[in-house]
Design a protein around this motif. Structure first.
Motif, short mmCIF file in Angstrom:
data_model
loop_
_atom_site.label_atom_id
_atom_site.label_comp_id
_atom_site.label_asym_id
_atom_site.label_seq_id
_atom_site.Cartn_x
_atom_site.Cartn_y
_atom_site.Cartn_z
N ARG A 1 0.84 -0.81 0.09
CA ARG A 1 0.40 0.16 -0.25
C ARG A 1 0.74 1.22 0.32
O ARG A 1 1.70 1.34 1.05
CB ARG A 1 -0.69 -0.46 1.06
N PRO A 2 0.79 2.60 -0.99
CA PRO A 2 1.69 3.55 -1.09
C PRO A 2 2.14 4.37 0.11
O PRO A 2 3.07 4.62 0.39
CB PRO A 2 0.94 4.42 -2.17
N ARG A 3 0.88 4.47 1.25
CA ARG A 3 0.89 5.25 1.79
C ARG A 3 1.90 4.61 3.42
O ARG A 3 1.91 5.01 4.25
CB ARG A 3 -0.48 5.78 2.03
N GLU A 4 1.27 3.51 3.31
CA GLU A 4 1.63 2.19 4.45
C GLU A 4 3.42 1.87 4.15
O GLU A 4 4.21 2.27 5.34
CB GLU A 4 0.78 1.14 5.25
N ASP B 1 7.36 5.75 -8.84
CA ASP B 1 6.65 6.80 -9.59
C ASP B 1 5.07 5.92 -9.47
O ASP B 1 3.56 7.63 -8.98
CB ASP B 1 6.94 6.56 -11.28
N SER B 2 4.20 5.34 -9.54
CA SER B 2 2.99 5.13 -9.92
C SER B 2 2.54 4.77 -8.31
O SER B 2 1.47 5.66 -8.28
CB SER B 2 2.59 3.71 -10.62
N GLU B 3 3.40 4.82 -7.56
CA GLU B 3 2.98 4.41 -5.96
C GLU B 3 2.79 6.55 -5.96
O GLU B 3 2.18 6.64 -4.75
CB GLU B 3 3.59 3.80 -5.44
N LEU B 4 3.93 7.17 -6.30
CA LEU B 4 3.56 8.46 -5.66
C LEU B 4 2.34 9.23 -6.18
O LEU B 4 1.65 9.70 -5.39
CB LEU B 4 4.67 9.12 -6.08
N LEU B 5 2.22 9.16 -8.22
CA LEU B 5 0.69 9.17 -7.97
C LEU B 5 -0.18 8.92 -7.82
O LEU B 5 -1.27 9.46 -7.33
CB LEU B 5 0.76 9.62 -9.68
N ALA B 6 -0.11 7.73 -7.01
CA ALA B 6 -1.27 7.18 -6.90
C ALA B 6 -1.36 7.70 -4.87
O ALA B 6 -3.30 8.06 -4.58
CB ALA B 6 -1.63 5.52 -6.08
N ILE B 7 -0.34 8.22 -4.65
CA ILE B 7 -0.87 8.78 -3.44
C ILE B 7 -1.69 10.30 -3.55
O ILE B 7 -2.32 10.34 -3.18
CB ILE B 7 0.56 8.53 -2.26
N ILE B 8 -1.54 10.80 -4.33
CA ILE B 8 -1.91 12.23 -4.62
C ILE B 8 -2.88 11.51 -5.40
O ILE B 8 -4.25 12.76 -4.87
CB ILE B 8 -1.02 12.32 -6.11
N ASN C 1 6.40 7.44 -19.17
CA ASN C 1 6.75 7.10 -17.70
C ASN C 1 8.04 8.52 -17.14
O ASN C 1 8.60 8.48 -16.51
CB ASN C 1 7.68 6.45 -17.11
N ASN C 2 7.53 9.94 -18.14
CA ASN C 2 7.99 10.94 -17.28
C ASN C 2 7.64 11.99 -16.77
O ASN C 2 6.07 12.41 -17.80
CB ASN C 2 8.46 11.78 -19.10
N TRP C 3 8.21 12.14 -15.87
CA TRP C 3 6.95 13.67 -14.99
C TRP C 3 6.96 15.46 -16.05
O TRP C 3 5.39 15.61 -15.49
CB TRP C 3 7.57 13.86 -13.79
#
Length: 225
Positions: A11-14, A26-33, A56-58
């Motif tokens: 789980r991204p937050r955990e 990167d996908s986990e960071l975006l998922a948290i947002i 996959n480019n910010w």
């Protein structure tokens, strides 16, 4: 599969809390947002699909407008604005210079940092400067405030604060509202107590300043450390 059904480590937050921000993809960071996905995809899966669409480019993702983002199933206007806002914060951060930290080279440097906090007070306060290995200031904090003649510092709080900020050295200071620069017996005792505790934790006590309205006394300069 919804995030809540994944193993806790996935789980991204955990994962952020357990392993730190650098462990996240990167996908986990975006998922948290985003906070959530859609009925067919978890937030991580949706984030992965969005990132794939921009190679996959910010930087490419930051070029997408709110109208572009809401075309993805599960991205409403609120989520799109959240994504765009996070990317704008990143852009602004990248454009700013990192503030230069103050370096403490002597007692005068430390006094200049603390005099505005302590010189004009009518009651005693106990402060500390926390430094890194290069003697650069990383944190300044008031630890106690007390009466006219005494402010007792909890040594545990001092060192907890130092550890919380990864400090390798500290400078402590308190004021004498009476105007006297002479260290008291209590001043001497607390200095030795902190000096000993610092040796145990490999946190060096560099100095103890007594500050009055117009001047200061340095334990280090007077050979008392």
């Amino acid at each position: 599969m919804s995030i809540k059904f994944l193993a806790e480590d996935d789980r991204p937050r955990e994962k952020f809390l357990l392993k730190g921000k650098n462990s996240l993809s990167d996908s986990e960071l975006l998922a948290i947002i985003m906070g959530s996905g859609n009925k067919d995809e978890s937030a991580v899966e949706l984030a992965r699909r969005i990132l794939t669409s921009v190679d996959n480019n910010w930087n490419q993702l930051s070029l997408l407008s709110v109208k572009d983002l809401v075309k993805f199933k599960g991205i409403g206007e609120v989520k799109a604005i959240s994504i765009a806002t996070a990317l704008e914060i990143g852009r602004r951060r990248a454009s700013q210079d990192i503030p230069e930290k103050i370096t403490i080279s002597n007692s005068r440097d430390a006094y200049n940092v603390l005099k505005n906090y302590l010189s004009d007070l009518r009651t005693e306060e106990f402060w500390a400067i926390f430094l890194n290995q290069s003697n650069k200031v990383i944190h300044v904090a008031q630890l106690t405030h007390g009466g006219i003649s005494q402010s007792i510092v909890d040594v545990r709080i001092l060192f907890k604060t130092a550890l919380d900020h990864f400090a390798t050295a500290v400078i402590i200071a308190h004021n004498h509202p009476s105007g006297s620069l002479d260290p008291s017996k209590d001043d001497m005792q607390i200095t030795q107590k902190i000096l000993g505790g610092g040796k145990t934790l490999s946190i060096q006590l560099l100095d103890h300043l007594i500050i009055t309205q117009n001047s200061y006394f340095s334990f280090s300069d007077e050979g008392l450390l």
